[in-house]
Design a protein around this motif. Structure first.
Motif, PDB file in Angstrom:
ATOM      1  N   PRO A 103       0.828  -1.218   0.000  1.00 35.58           N
ATOM      2  CA  PRO A 103       0.000   0.000   0.000  1.00 35.58           C
ATOM      3  C   PRO A 103       0.856   1.260   0.000  1.00 35.58           C
ATOM      4  N   ILE A 104       0.308   2.311  -0.578  1.00 40.93           N
ATOM      5  CA  ILE A 104       0.985   3.605  -0.632  1.00 40.93           C
ATOM      6  C   ILE A 104       0.071   4.659  -0.020  1.00 40.93           C
ATOM      7  N   ILE A 105       0.622   5.442   0.887  1.00 44.69           N
ATOM      8  CA  ILE A 105      -0.052   6.639   1.383  1.00 44.69           C
ATOM      9  C   ILE A 105       0.719   7.841   0.852  1.00 44.69           C
ATOM     10  N   ALA A 382      -7.582   6.012   6.873  1.00 47.14           N
ATOM     11  CA  ALA A 382      -6.737   5.791   5.706  1.00 47.14           C
ATOM     12  C   ALA A 382      -5.791   4.617   5.924  1.00 47.14           C
ATOM     13  N   VAL A 383      -5.138   4.593   7.084  1.00 48.26           N
ATOM     14  CA  VAL A 383      -4.205   3.501   7.371  1.00 48.26           C
ATOM     15  C   VAL A 383      -4.951   2.176   7.472  1.00 48.26           C
ATOM     16  N   ALA A 393     -14.783   3.868   6.995  1.00 47.29           N
ATOM     17  CA  ALA A 393     -15.481   4.986   6.352  1.00 47.29           C
ATOM     18  C   ALA A 393     -14.507   5.897   5.636  1.00 47.29           C
ATOM     19  N   ARG A 394     -13.432   5.323   5.125  1.00 42.61           N
ATOM     20  CA  ARG A 394     -12.400   6.123   4.481  1.00 42.61           C
ATOM     21  C   ARG A 394     -12.958   6.832   3.256  1.00 42.61           C
ATOM     22  N   THR A 395     -12.606   8.097   3.109  1.00 41.25           N
ATOM     23  CA  THR A 395     -12.993   8.852   1.915  1.00 41.25           C
ATOM     24  C   THR A 395     -12.042   8.489   0.799  1.00 41.25           C
ATOM     25  N   LYS A 396     -12.540   7.796  -0.214  1.00 42.37           N
ATOM     26  CA  LYS A 396     -11.704   7.339  -1.305  1.00 42.37           C
ATOM     27  C   LYS A 396     -11.681   8.349  -2.447  1.00 42.37           C
TER      28      LYS A 396
END
Length: 404
Positions: A103-105, A382-383, A393-396
């Motif tokens: 994964p990338i943040i 996000a994480v 409930a992450r805002t994608k």
């Protein structure tokens, strides 16, 4: 956590040279069982290829840089330990780690096309969209203008998570009650701090204090006239010293500045030009460089919305697109900022009893606390979402067709 910093300026901020091997200045060494691992060497590979410009950055041989880094990282023992990657600016450097199945943040703060060569622009748009749409990844911007600019360029809505600057570890403590910090752009012809001191000191201008130490001595002798000091005059002053000024006068020279969020996080009262004047200040930085004013191939922008591409000397755009797009900045949106239109208004607000500094600072700190709760929830989601795609409930990031 393993941190590698490429450029000298940010290395100076985090002290890379003090934290790395004697023969390198790659970044912060990991703790625990990874402490024995040498740096991967991103700085060694990337820095010779960086070509900074007045309002931009070029990267020579970017495809070769990507391939060299991939080979080096694949052979490095750290690549078996990585849980996720975090990348920042320029965003194109996220490409270095995109093929390692992790994964990338990404936390973006500068134009999407920064560091992208013209002949690689179309390919980067495709790669960026693929990374942003990958449900394992999370891309966010630290300011609303950049998010909306990316929307205009690509149709992708990237969430905004405010920069908080908690790393300053400083709180507004105005021991220098008659000294004012001035944050200004790299003006060639005009020095705002000099001009403000001309108004404040008048005929005594040449007898004013020329350093904060001299101003401290003057205050101890009972001299109560305001003295203005440019941030660039302080020689890299630590954050607690910045927090000791009575207030900051900020002439914003780009659509977002890290120093704005840092000072706001301290609860430092900030004077800004009135919102109607912002278009004549903020379009002088990276986001105004024409190299970054392109759309994704086949995407026609947003119907009914003027382009956010306002050149530094684009007088016509200042009047047409400037007012609407300056409203997309936190300079316009943040509460509890102090506004002025003229020097007379500024000096009047600085006069004894004219401004309740404690009340302004307290209101800023309440806003800081409220937004920190929101930001913390966004980062936590996000994480969590990177390790469990589709959960929470992450805002994608999503494709939008609606107007800004």
């Amino acid at each position: 956590i393993v941190l590698e910093i490429v450029d000298d300026q940010h290395c100076d901020l985090v002290g890379c040279a003090k934290m790395s091997d004697e023969t390198t200045s790659e970044g912060r060494k990991p703790a625990g069982r990874l402490a024995h691992l040498p740096p991967v060497g991103l700085r060694e590979l990337a820095l010779p290829r960086f070509r900074p410009r007045w309002t931009g950055l070029d990267i020579e041989g970017f495809s070769e840089l990507v391939e060299e880094f991939r080979q080096r990282f694949a052979a490095h023992p750290l690549h078996r330990e990585v849980d996720l990657f975090v990348c920042s600016s320029p965003t194109v450097l996220c490409t270095l780690v995109a093929d390692f199945d992790r994964p990338i943040i990404a936390y973006m703060g500068e134009p999407l096309l920064l560091g992208v060569a013209p002949n690689e622009r179309d390919e980067w748009f495709v790669r960026f969209e693929a990374m942003a749409r990958d449900e394992r990844n999370f891309f966010a911007c630290y300011n609303p203008f950049l998010s909306d600019m990316i929307m205009y360029q690509t149709g992708l809505a990237v969430p905004v998570i405010r920069m908080h600057g908690l790393y300053t570890n400083a709180v507004y403590t105005p021991t220098r009650s008659h000294q004012v910090l001035v944050v200004k752009g790299p003006n060639i012809c005009v020095d705002p701090a000099c001009l403000l001191n001309r108004f404040s000191w008048d005929e005594d201008y040449f007898h004013r204090p020329h350093s904060t130490a001299e101003a401290d001595d003057a205050a101890a002798r009972g001299l109560r006239r305001f003295t203005f000091f440019g941030l660039d005059e302080l020689g890299g002053a630590p954050y607690p010293k910045l927090a000791s000024f009575r207030a900051t006068v900020m002439y914003p020279y780009d659509v977002a500045l890290a120093i704005f969020y840092e000072l706001y996080s301290m609860g430092m009262p900030i004077f800004l030009p009135k919102t109607a004047l912002l278009p004549f200040y903020i379009f002088r930085g990276l986001h105004s460089d024409h190299h970054y004013h392109f759309l994704k191939p086949g995407f026609g922008g947003l119907n009914g919305t003027l382009p956010p591409f306002v050149p530094s000397f684009g007088i016509e755009q200042w009047w047409s697109a400037g007012p609407s797009w300056s409203a997309h900045t936190d300079f316009s949106r943040f509460p509890h900022l102090l506004r002025f239109e003229t020097v007379a208004e500024l000096l009047a607000a600085l006069a004894p009893g004219a401004t309740d500094w404690a009340a302004v600072s307290a209101a800023m700190q309440r806003f800081n606390q409220e937004t920190l709760v929101l930001s913390s929830a966004q980062w936590a989601a996000a994480v969590a979402g990177t390790f469990a795609p589709g959960v929470g409930a992450r805002t994608k990031t999503r494709l939008e067709s609606s107007s800004l």
